[in-house]
Design an enzyme around this catalytic site. Sequence first.
Site, PDB file in Angstrom:
ATOM      1  N   ASP A  60      28.681  19.230  15.941  1.00 29.35           N
ATOM      2  CA  ASP A  60      29.926  19.287  16.699  1.00 29.35           C
ATOM      3  C   ASP A  60      31.036  18.725  15.823  1.00 29.35           C
ATOM      4  O   ASP A  60      30.764  18.153  14.761  1.00 29.35           O
ATOM      5  CB  ASP A  60      29.825  18.577  18.053  1.00 29.35           C
ATOM      6  CG  ASP A  60      29.438  17.112  17.955  1.00 29.35           C
ATOM      7  OD1 ASP A  60      29.095  16.656  16.846  1.00 29.35           O
ATOM      8  OD2 ASP A  60      29.475  16.422  18.981  1.00 29.35           O
ATOM      9  N   TYR A  62      34.079  16.608  13.967  1.00 29.00           N
ATOM     10  CA  TYR A  62      34.319  15.189  13.704  1.00 29.00           C
ATOM     11  C   TYR A  62      35.114  14.604  14.865  1.00 29.00           C
ATOM     12  O   TYR A  62      36.057  15.231  15.360  1.00 29.00           O
ATOM     13  CB  TYR A  62      35.098  15.015  12.405  1.00 29.00           C
ATOM     14  CG  TYR A  62      34.372  15.524  11.182  1.00 29.00           C
ATOM     15  CD1 TYR A  62      33.142  14.988  10.794  1.00 29.00           C
ATOM     16  CD2 TYR A  62      34.913  16.537  10.390  1.00 29.00           C
ATOM     17  CE1 TYR A  62      32.474  15.450   9.661  1.00 29.00           C
ATOM     18  CE2 TYR A  62      34.250  17.004   9.255  1.00 29.00           C
ATOM     19  CZ  TYR A  62      33.034  16.459   8.900  1.00 29.00           C
ATOM     20  OH  TYR A  62      32.374  16.920   7.785  1.00 29.00           O
ATOM     21  N   PHE A  73      31.990  20.977   8.995  1.00 34.77           N
ATOM     22  CA  PHE A  73      31.888  20.115   7.815  1.00 34.77           C
ATOM     23  C   PHE A  73      33.215  19.909   7.077  1.00 34.77           C
ATOM     24  O   PHE A  73      33.300  19.082   6.176  1.00 34.77           O
ATOM     25  CB  PHE A  73      30.826  20.630   6.815  1.00 34.77           C
ATOM     26  CG  PHE A  73      29.420  20.564   7.333  1.00 34.77           C
ATOM     27  CD1 PHE A  73      28.756  19.350   7.418  1.00 34.77           C
ATOM     28  CD2 PHE A  73      28.756  21.709   7.753  1.00 34.77           C
ATOM     29  CE1 PHE A  73      27.448  19.279   7.908  1.00 34.77           C
ATOM     30  CE2 PHE A  73      27.454  21.645   8.240  1.00 34.77           C
ATOM     31  CZ  PHE A  73      26.804  20.426   8.316  1.00 34.77           C
ATOM     32  N   HIS A 182      19.376  17.672   7.645  1.00 37.42           N
ATOM     33  CA  HIS A 182      20.837  17.640   7.699  1.00 37.42           C
ATOM     34  C   HIS A 182      21.377  16.812   6.529  1.00 37.42           C
ATOM     35  O   HIS A 182      20.711  15.864   6.081  1.00 37.42           O
ATOM     36  CB  HIS A 182      21.269  17.019   9.037  1.00 37.42           C
ATOM     37  CG  HIS A 182      22.699  17.200   9.363  1.00 37.42           C
ATOM     38  ND1 HIS A 182      23.682  16.330   8.926  1.00 37.42           N
ATOM     39  CD2 HIS A 182      23.345  18.146  10.095  1.00 37.42           C
ATOM     40  CE1 HIS A 182      24.849  16.732   9.372  1.00 37.42           C
ATOM     41  NE2 HIS A 182      24.682  17.838  10.077  1.00 37.42           N
TER      42      HIS A 182
END
Length: 215
Positions: A60, A62, A73, A182
């Site tokens: 989701d 930031y 990202f 991740h």
Amino acid sequence: MHESWKEFLDSEFQKPYFKELSQFLHSAYETSRVFPAKVQVFRAFTTDLNSVKVVILGQDPYHTPGAAHGLAFSVPDSQPIPPSLVNIYKEIDAEYGSHANQTGNLKSWQEQGVLLLNNVLTVEAHKAGSHRGKGWEIFTEATVKYLNEHCNHLVFLLWGRDARSKKPLIDQTKHLILESAHPSPLSAYNGFFGNGHFLKANDFLRSHDLPEINW
């Protein structure tokens, strides 16, 4: 949003789950601080569907002020590079010796056909995961299904549990799936570092006579 997504988005926006999601979002933006800004929620869909070559699925947005701007990202030029993206750059450096981006803004990837899509497209300030279970996951699943059906020779980079949950939706006879831990500092050493995904993605694209990504 790019016109190439119009058929898909028009269809999804009319479905009951999305109408409920829209009502939730209207209230959330009115009563709390939500990221990204409304005009940037669907920024990933400004990527021309016909140019998509690589799909990177995030979690989701930031949840700190000024960071989220609608691309998974990625952050605006003025923002510090987030830890997960620092690790992504480290992996690119390990594979290629350097990376192209001087900031945390991944718009250059988007311009090359990298779809930077979060699993959940909004979040309340300082509350990671706060908009999970509101309907975004249904929307993202539909997006992956649409990409799977309407595109050929895509590379799906699935990092972490949320992204890897989409694997059953993808036809591996025509697309390449690359999965690992991740890039978060909490998990990067559990299989993200050393995964070779950026080289492998370009090898696949090149094998299908498609332009490589300048990472």
